[in-house]
Write a protein that holds these residues in place. Structure first.
Motif, PDB file in Angstrom:
ATOM      1  N   LEU A 186      61.973 -47.685  35.249  1.00 20.11           N
ATOM      2  CA  LEU A 186      63.267 -47.759  35.919  1.00 20.11           C
ATOM      3  C   LEU A 186      64.060 -48.918  35.314  1.00 20.11           C
ATOM      4  CD1 LEU A 186      65.330 -47.045  38.124  1.00 20.11           C
ATOM      5  CD2 LEU A 186      64.023 -48.492  39.702  1.00 20.11           C
ATOM      6  N   VAL A 187      65.182 -48.603  34.666  1.00 19.43           N
ATOM      7  CA  VAL A 187      66.037 -49.616  34.038  1.00 19.43           C
ATOM      8  C   VAL A 187      67.260 -49.824  34.924  1.00 19.43           C
ATOM      9  CG1 VAL A 187      67.433 -50.195  32.029  1.00 19.43           C
ATOM     10  CG2 VAL A 187      65.265 -48.989  31.717  1.00 19.43           C
ATOM     11  N   VAL A 188      67.475 -51.068  35.348  1.00 16.97           N
ATOM     12  CA  VAL A 188      68.630 -51.383  36.201  1.00 16.97           C
ATOM     13  C   VAL A 188      69.476 -52.412  35.462  1.00 16.97           C
ATOM     14  CG1 VAL A 188      69.398 -52.048  38.500  1.00 16.97           C
ATOM     15  CG2 VAL A 188      67.134 -51.039  38.203  1.00 16.97           C
ATOM     16  N   GLU A 189      70.645 -52.009  35.002  1.00 20.36           N
ATOM     17  CA  GLU A 189      71.517 -52.864  34.191  1.00 20.36           C
ATOM     18  C   GLU A 189      72.956 -52.402  34.401  1.00 20.36           C
ATOM     19  OE1 GLU A 189      73.511 -55.223  32.093  1.00 20.36           O
ATOM     20  OE2 GLU A 189      71.349 -55.587  31.912  1.00 20.36           O
ATOM     21  N   ASP A 190      73.851 -53.347  34.735  1.00 20.99           N
ATOM     22  CA  ASP A 190      75.227 -52.958  35.049  1.00 20.99           C
ATOM     23  C   ASP A 190      76.103 -52.797  33.814  1.00 20.99           C
ATOM     24  OD1 ASP A 190      76.979 -56.017  35.479  1.00 20.99           O
ATOM     25  OD2 ASP A 190      74.883 -55.834  34.886  1.00 20.99           O
ATOM     26  N   GLU A 191      75.680 -53.320  32.656  1.00 26.48           N
ATOM     27  CA  GLU A 191      76.479 -53.190  31.439  1.00 26.48           C
ATOM     28  C   GLU A 191      76.162 -51.844  30.790  1.00 26.48           C
ATOM     29  OE1 GLU A 191      78.394 -53.077  28.198  1.00 26.48           O
ATOM     30  OE2 GLU A 191      76.308 -53.509  27.703  1.00 26.48           O
ATOM     31  N   PRO A 192      77.130 -50.917  30.728  1.00 28.72           N
ATOM     32  CA  PRO A 192      76.836 -49.536  30.305  1.00 28.72           C
ATOM     33  C   PRO A 192      76.202 -49.426  28.919  1.00 28.72           C
ATOM     34  CG  PRO A 192      79.024 -49.684  31.302  1.00 28.72           C
ATOM     35  CD  PRO A 192      78.538 -51.092  31.117  1.00 28.72           C
ATOM     36  N   ASP A 193      76.735 -50.165  27.932  1.00 33.57           N
ATOM     37  CA  ASP A 193      76.215 -50.038  26.565  1.00 33.57           C
ATOM     38  C   ASP A 193      74.763 -50.497  26.490  1.00 33.57           C
ATOM     39  OD1 ASP A 193      78.579 -49.035  25.669  1.00 33.57           O
ATOM     40  OD2 ASP A 193      79.355 -50.940  24.916  1.00 33.57           O
ATOM     41  N   LEU A 194      74.448 -51.609  27.145  1.00 35.49           N
ATOM     42  CA  LEU A 194      73.080 -52.112  27.119  1.00 35.49           C
ATOM     43  C   LEU A 194      72.155 -51.171  27.875  1.00 35.49           C
ATOM     44  CD1 LEU A 194      71.003 -54.218  26.418  1.00 35.49           C
ATOM     45  CD2 LEU A 194      71.752 -55.578  28.390  1.00 35.49           C
ATOM     46  N   ARG A 195      72.642 -50.621  28.989  1.00 42.05           N
ATOM     47  CA  ARG A 195      71.842 -49.670  29.762  1.00 42.05           C
ATOM     48  C   ARG A 195      71.505 -48.445  28.909  1.00 42.05           C
ATOM     49  NH1 ARG A 195      75.040 -49.355  33.885  1.00 42.05           N
ATOM     50  NH2 ARG A 195      76.023 -47.342  33.488  1.00 42.05           N
ATOM     51  N   ALA A 213      72.827 -48.466  37.719  1.00 46.03           N
ATOM     52  CA  ALA A 213      73.771 -49.522  37.392  1.00 46.03           C
ATOM     53  C   ALA A 213      73.635 -50.744  38.294  1.00 46.03           C
ATOM     54  CB  ALA A 213      75.206 -48.988  37.466  1.00 46.03           C
ATOM     55  N   ASP A 214      72.970 -50.593  39.435  1.00 49.19           N
ATOM     56  CA  ASP A 214      72.837 -51.719  40.354  1.00 49.19           C
ATOM     57  C   ASP A 214      71.710 -51.432  41.352  1.00 49.19           C
ATOM     58  OD1 ASP A 214      73.986 -50.020  42.445  1.00 49.19           O
ATOM     59  OD2 ASP A 214      75.915 -50.419  41.489  1.00 49.19           O
ATOM     60  N   GLY A 215      71.464 -52.396  42.238  1.00 50.80           N
ATOM     61  CA  GLY A 215      70.382 -52.279  43.202  1.00 50.80           C
ATOM     62  C   GLY A 215      70.523 -51.100  44.152  1.00 50.80           C
ATOM     63  N   LEU A 233      62.469 -52.629  34.884  1.00 49.88           N
ATOM     64  CA  LEU A 233      63.139 -53.523  33.939  1.00 49.88           C
ATOM     65  C   LEU A 233      64.553 -53.732  34.461  1.00 49.88           C
ATOM     66  CD1 LEU A 233      63.340 -55.018  31.189  1.00 49.88           C
ATOM     67  CD2 LEU A 233      63.991 -52.824  30.167  1.00 49.88           C
ATOM     68  N   THR A 234      64.848 -54.939  34.933  1.00 43.88           N
ATOM     69  CA  THR A 234      66.131 -55.153  35.595  1.00 43.88           C
ATOM     70  C   THR A 234      66.799 -56.455  35.181  1.00 43.88           C
ATOM     71  OG1 THR A 234      67.246 -55.402  37.752  1.00 43.88           O
ATOM     72  CG2 THR A 234      64.986 -56.194  37.591  1.00 43.88           C
ATOM     73  N   ASP A 235      68.118 -56.407  35.126  1.00 42.17           N
ATOM     74  CA  ASP A 235      68.908 -57.620  34.969  1.00 42.17           C
ATOM     75  C   ASP A 235      68.839 -58.390  36.287  1.00 42.17           C
ATOM     76  OD1 ASP A 235      70.649 -59.546  34.155  1.00 42.17           O
ATOM     77  OD2 ASP A 235      72.417 -58.272  34.090  1.00 42.17           O
ATOM     78  N   ILE A 242      72.856 -57.276  45.507  1.00 41.68           N
ATOM     79  CA  ILE A 242      71.401 -57.323  45.402  1.00 41.68           C
ATOM     80  C   ILE A 242      71.027 -57.815  44.007  1.00 41.68           C
ATOM     81  CG2 ILE A 242      69.243 -56.016  45.509  1.00 41.68           C
ATOM     82  CD1 ILE A 242      70.567 -54.006  47.287  1.00 41.68           C
ATOM     83  N   THR A 243      70.308 -58.919  43.931  1.00 42.55           N
ATOM     84  CA  THR A 243      69.867 -59.414  42.625  1.00 42.55           C
ATOM     85  C   THR A 243      68.692 -58.572  42.128  1.00 42.55           C
ATOM     86  OG1 THR A 243      68.223 -60.972  43.503  1.00 42.55           O
ATOM     87  CG2 THR A 243      70.502 -61.751  43.337  1.00 42.55           C
ATOM     88  N   GLY A 244      68.374 -58.730  40.859  1.00 43.99           N
ATOM     89  CA  GLY A 244      67.243 -58.001  40.297  1.00 43.99           C
ATOM     90  C   GLY A 244      65.944 -58.325  40.988  1.00 43.99           C
TER      91      GLY A 244
END
Length: 536
Positions: A186-195, A213-215, A233-235, A242-244
């Protein structure tokens, strides 16, 4: 702010350049550009982490402004120092702007200061890190044709010049081949390109990937049911409150297990590191290297899977560490959730199975033809014909195809009823990937070898027979969905006594969970019925 302290060492450039080349090849492909990396086998004197950050910023800048053509990444040696250079065929920079571009928040193509186009800090950071390390930063440009940025670094002393890049040892099988561990990430990342980049890279390495994209989006994905992640794997700094780290804690509590997790963060403070460590997570500081992320994922998955090697579902048979059986098997998946069907297809195909999926029981029946060597995975509560009704229809027709029922209910009594209807097993959403594969392997094994099925039922009967009358009574009430408090009142004993009996029941039967106990109890009851029939 003085927070960054350099630690100069002898840095082999070949490994660093290969990592960055792999990372930016994705950007080149996405933009229709050519990236040419000229490897360099020299060793320089620098801080490996900070030098890589400087080069990453320069490469990012090159790809940001280059619309066509190519980017060249290589080195030129000048006596005792080396010029690491990045050339691009971008728009070039006017001569009068060659120094101002290193100022903070300066972007030549963004006078309106639009935040979605960056903050204009990349080159400023390169300049400051260069001053910190004693590396000269140079730029040449021809307006309308392109630019060259260079970092001049001292070559390492001669006695260290022959050293090679650090080799990371990896597990191997008996033939010396590297073992690659895969799983649902599970990848959680708000920056679209990096996600998108992380998802693509991980899928290319054989993992199944879900992205959010978020919690709240991640929690919603879990709430809808499906395959539980083997790793998160989360930012750390996510939007929507909600933080990672908070997300990891919440998911672990919701799913009831200590899921391996990696936290990506640009915060290198002691407080953040301590909080991450207290939750037993792995921290990777941004900008993290893709190969470093991949290596840590391999290590965490290997550790998690190592603990499950040799684990047998209720002690019935041994399998590979992922629970697969050798040889392809056709798995029918019937579920009205398009996303879940897609996820199940990825997981099952990665395990070597062939898959046909259907949105309803009616659609399945339109094309299904009985045959050997297949397995049915069906949701119990579908619109139209329910999964349980489909199972009963197949059994009435004399079709004994191994069937695993997917339930969204947390009530064990529902699962017990499903198995009594003829299901080989049940799994509750959201389920672990390993549990799904083990369940399929067990169902197929029992379907192919009647002796093993009989032996398993006999073993289940023996386990249950070993319980005292009071323990059997409590087990029946637990499997009927009664909480310990109600059981205590019904039997006129203390709640603590009920809990002690429950613990002893789990120990004597070797069950690791209530669903596993239910599976054992149903198998034991069917064996008892068979023995009674034979006796009669």
């Amino acid at each position: 702010s003085g927070q960054v302290q350099p630690h100069p060492t002898s840095v082999p450039l070949i490994g660093l350049m290969e990592r960055l080349g792999d990372e930016f090849s994705y950007h080149a492909s996405a933009q229709g550009l050519s990236l040419h990396v000229v490897p360099c086998h020299l060793v320089v004197q620098s801080d490996s982490r900070l030098l890589e950050q400087m080069l990453r910023n320069l490469l990012s800048n090159a790809f940001k402004y280059t619309k066509q053509g190519r980017v060249l990444f290589g080195c030129r040696r000048h006596n005792g120092w080396l010029s690491i250079q990045i050339w691009d065929t971008g728009p070039g920079i006017p001569h009068e702007q060659l120094q101002p571009i290193f100022e903070e928040f300066r972007q030549l193509d963004n006078p309106a200061r639009e935040s979605d186009r960056g903050q204009g800090l990349g080159l400023s950071i390169v300049q400051r890190l260069g001053s910190l390390l004693g590396h000269e930063i140079r730029v040449q440009s021809v307006f309308g044709k392109g630019s060259m940025f260079a970092i001049d670094v001292a070559v390492a002393p001669l006695e260290n010049a022959g050293m090679g890049p650090i080799q990371v040892s990896s597990e191997s099988d008996g033939d010396g081949k590297a073992v690659r561990h895969t799983g649902m990430i599970l990848v959680v990342e708000d920056e679209p390109d990096l996600r998108e980049l992380l998802g693509s890279i991980l899928k290319s390495r054989g993992h199944q990937v879900a992205v959010a994209a978020d919690g709240p989006a991640a929690l919603d994905w879990i709430a809808k049911g499906g395959v539980q992640p083997d790793l998160i794997l989360t930012d750390q700094n996510l939007p929507r409150g909600i933080t990672g780290l908070q997300l990891i804690v919440s998911l672990r509590e919701k799913l009831g297990r200590d899921i391996p997790a990696i936290v990506l963060t640009g915060d290198i403070s002691t407080r953040t590191s301590r909080e991450v460590a207290l939750e037993h997570c792995t921290q990777l500081n941004k900008p993290a290297k893709l190969k470093e992320i991949a290596f840590v994922i391999q290590r965490l998955l290997a550790n998690a899977q190592q603990t499950s090697i040799g684990r047998q579902a209720d002690g019935d048979m041994a399998r590979s560490e992922n629970g697969e059986l050798s040889g392809p098997t056709l798995i029918y998946v019937v579920d009205d959730d398009d996303g879940l069907r897609g996820t199940l297809r990825e997981v099952l195909e990665a395990a070597g199975h062939a898959v046909k999926d259907f949105p309803s029981c009616e659609a399945f029946l339109e094309t299904y033809k009985p045959g050997r060597g297949s397995c049915l995975l069906v949701d119990a509560n579908l619109p139209g014909m329910k999964g349980v009704a489909l199972l009963r229809k197949l059994r009435d027709l004399g079709d004994e195809m191994p069937t695993i029922m997917i339930t969204g209910s947390s009530e064990i009594s529902v699962a017990v009823d499903v198995m009594k209807a003829g299901a080989n097993d049940f799994i509750e959403k959201p389920f672990e990937r390993s549990d799904l594969l083990e369940s399929i392997a067990r169902a197929l094994e029992h379907a192919r070898d009647a002796n093993k099925l009989v032996a398993w039922k006999h073993a289940a009967f023996d386990h249950i027979a070993d319980l005292t009358p009071r323990q059997k009574q409590i087990m029946d009430l637990v499997l009927a969905g009664q909480p310990s408090k109600n059981i205590a009142v019904d039997l006129g004993i203390s709640q603590r006594t009920v809990e002690n009996h429950r613990a002893e029941i789990m120990k004597r039967t070797g069950s690791k969970s209530i669903p596993a106990l239910a599976r054992l109890a149903v198998a034991a009851s069917s064996d008892e019925a068979a023995q009674s029939t034979v006796a009669a």
